[in-house]
Each structure stands twice: as structure tokens, then as C-alpha cells.
Motif scaffolding. Structure first.
Motif, PDB file in Angstrom:
ATOM      1  N   VAL A   3       2.214   1.602  -3.902  1.00  0.00           N
ATOM      2  CA  VAL A   3       0.681   3.052  -4.489  1.00  0.00           C
ATOM      3  C   VAL A   3       0.463   3.814  -4.021  1.00  0.00           C
ATOM      4  CG1 VAL A   3      -1.122   2.525  -4.574  1.00  0.00           C
ATOM      5  CG2 VAL A   3       0.064   0.645  -4.510  1.00  0.00           C
ATOM      6  N   ILE A   4       0.961   4.529  -2.731  1.00  0.00           N
ATOM      7  CA  ILE A   4       0.493   5.568  -2.800  1.00  0.00           C
ATOM      8  C   ILE A   4       1.978   6.466  -3.050  1.00  0.00           C
ATOM      9  CG2 ILE A   4       0.955   7.106  -0.885  1.00  0.00           C
ATOM     10  CD1 ILE A   4      -1.196   4.804   1.262  1.00  0.00           C
ATOM     11  N   LEU A   5       3.251   6.152  -2.724  1.00  0.00           N
ATOM     12  CA  LEU A   5       4.673   6.263  -3.619  1.00  0.00           C
ATOM     13  C   LEU A   5       4.510   7.138  -4.711  1.00  0.00           C
ATOM     14  CD1 LEU A   5       7.279   7.729  -2.303  1.00  0.00           C
ATOM     15  CD2 LEU A   5       7.984   5.556  -2.807  1.00  0.00           C
TER      16      LEU A   5
ATOM     17  N   SER B 172       1.478   6.812  -7.210  1.00  0.00           N
ATOM     18  CA  SER B 172       0.752   7.656  -6.552  1.00  0.00           C
ATOM     19  C   SER B 172       1.353   9.485  -6.556  1.00  0.00           C
ATOM     20  CB  SER B 172      -0.520   7.881  -5.659  1.00  0.00           C
ATOM     21  OG  SER B 172      -1.175   6.067  -6.232  1.00  0.00           O
ATOM     22  N   LEU B 173       1.676   9.875  -5.843  1.00  0.00           N
ATOM     23  CA  LEU B 173       2.252  10.543  -5.322  1.00  0.00           C
ATOM     24  C   LEU B 173       3.128  11.675  -6.462  1.00  0.00           C
ATOM     25  CD1 LEU B 173       2.628  11.014  -1.755  1.00  0.00           C
ATOM     26  CD2 LEU B 173       0.974  12.086  -2.550  1.00  0.00           C
TER      27      LEU B 173
ATOM     28  N   ALA C 275       1.130  -1.174  -0.303  1.00  0.00           N
ATOM     29  CA  ALA C 275      -0.528  -0.286  -0.038  1.00  0.00           C
ATOM     30  C   ALA C 275       0.414   1.134  -0.161  1.00  0.00           C
ATOM     31  CB  ALA C 275      -0.901  -0.291   1.227  1.00  0.00           C
ATOM     32  N   PHE C 276       2.114   0.668   1.374  1.00  0.00           N
ATOM     33  CA  PHE C 276       3.026   2.446   0.439  1.00  0.00           C
ATOM     34  C   PHE C 276       3.341   2.388  -0.470  1.00  0.00           C
ATOM     35  CE2 PHE C 276       7.692   3.561   1.691  1.00  0.00           C
ATOM     36  CZ  PHE C 276       7.498   4.874   1.948  1.00  0.00           C
TER      37      PHE C 276
END
Length: 229
Positions: free
Chosen positions: A5-7, A9-10, A2-3
Motif C-alpha cells: 500500500v505504501i509503495l 501510494s508513493l 502494508a508495504f
């Protein structure tokens, strides 16, 4: 996971949002201004005379952006900024003249970047080839150490564009806010309301290089992720 994916995305947001905002700002102030006496090219030539710079001012070829060529001592402006007399044309021209001034004053980061840009694309292609060859060499020769060496070499090669982009940021910021903006202010070329907008345009130009830096980082991360599979 999840981390990650967030990274990613950012990073993607950091790549596309600055580009979108920069294009929006540049387009918004690209309308002709009757109160401006000349085009971006004419303003660049005026600044060249004022600063005693022995350079040429030329329109860019199709698909090329505004830039200063320190090897050939040429400021190249896109057709709309070369011929146009908009606020965008004037500010972009002053930014590129800021690079010409950096060159005249011997601003070392500009010279270092120029040298690196010349070899970065070649090194990147070599690095990509090395990283593709890592699994194949390791499997054929059963030499994990050789594979690791090639992986590190490829990683370093692909990291070169990242370094170039990171070095570009202070060079662009210096050209905008230590060269171009003081020229516009000291010469009284723009009214106060236009100077505020000029800051916005110069910031937008700088943000495009932030996006390029993040894109290079994302490309490097993609290669690392592929080789970890």
C-alpha cells in the motif's frame, strides 16, 4: 500488505505531484513579455538558422504537446507556445530545438527512442492480450508451462513502455541542459534572473517524463497483481 500500500501510494504521488508542479511552473511563466522580440515559433526559426538546421516549425494539432518529430524533421509547438512570447514559450521552443540539434549530431539515444516508440504501443497491446489469455489457455489445455511462457511474453511486452520511458529521461535531460540551456546562455537571449527560471522550467518538463515512467511501472505492477490472484 502494508508495504505494498505504501509503495503504491508513493508511486501515485510520484506520478501526479511532478505533473502538477510542472503544469504550475509552465503556467506561471506563460504571461506575455514585452521585452521579448518574438514568439516561440520565431525564436525556434532563429535558432534553426543559427545552427543551420533544415527543419520546419509548425503548431501542434489539437491535444498534442510540444515535441520534435525526427522522422519528418519538424518541431511542433502547442498554440500558446507557437504564438506566445512568454518565457515558457521561449524555453520550451529552445528545448525542442535541443532535440533537433541532437538529431543533427547523431545522438544515438534519440534515434533508439524514436525506433522504440514506433513499436512500443503495438507491443503493449499484444502484451496485454497475452496476459489476459494466460489463465484461459492454462485452464483449457492444462499446460502450466504454456501459461508461464505466455505470462513471461506478456510481461516482457508490457515492460517495453517502461524501457522507453526510462530511455526518454536522459534524452530529455540532454536536450534541456546540454543543448537548450547552453544555447540560451551563449546567445545572451535571457537575463540572469530569467536563466534561473529557465532552469526551473526545463526541470519541470523533465519531471513530466519521470511521472510517465512511474505510471508505466504502476501499470506493469497492476497486471502482475491481477494475474497473481
Amino acid at each position: 500488505m502494508a508495504f505494498l500500500v505504501i509503495l503504491i501510494s508513493l508511486l501515485i504521488a510520484g506520478i501526479f505531484l511532478p505533473q502538477w508542479w510542472a503544469q504550475y511552473v509552465l503556467r506561471r511563466y506563460s504571461k506575455p513579455r514585452e521585452d521579448f522580440p518574438g514568439s516561440g515559433a520565431e525564436f525556434a526559426r532563429h535558432l534553426a538558422r543559427q545552427m543551420k538546421l533544415d527543419i520546419r516549425i509548425e503548431p501542434t494539432e489539437s491535444g498534442e504537446g510540444d515535441h520534435y518529430d525526427p522522422l519528418n524533421k519538424v518541431v511542433r509547438l502547442s498554440p500558446e507556445n507557437f504564438k506566445g512570447n512568454s518565457l515558457t514559450a521561449i524555453v520550451v521552443a529552445s528545448h525542442e530545438m535541443g532535440h533537433a540539434l541532437q538529431d543533427k549530431l547523431g545522438y544515438q539515444p534519440l534515434h533508439i527512442r524514436t525506433q522504440l516508440v514506433g513499436i512500443a504501443s503495438k507491443i503493449e497491446r499484444i502484451g496485454a492480450g497475452l496476459m489476459i489469455a494466460v489463465p484461459l489457455v492454462t485452464a483449457i489445455f492444462r499446460l502450466p508451462a504454456a501459461g508461464l511462457l505466455m505470462f513471461l511474453a506478456g510481461l516482457a511486452s508490457l515492460g517495453t513502455p517502461v524501457f522507453v520511458h526510462l530511455l526518454t529521461l536522459p534524452v530529455e535531460w540532454d536536450a534541456s541542459f546540454r543543448r537548450a540551456l547552453p544555447l540560451l546562455e551563449a546567445g545572451g537571449y535571457l537575463e540572469k534572473k530569467d536563466l534561473r527560471v529557465a532552469r526551473r522550467i526545463l526541470t519541470a518538463c523533465a519531471l513530466t517524463y519521470v511521472a510517465s515512467s512511474l505510471a508505466a511501472l504502476l501499470n506493469l505492477a497492476r497486471w502482475i497483481a491481477l494475474l497473481r490472484r
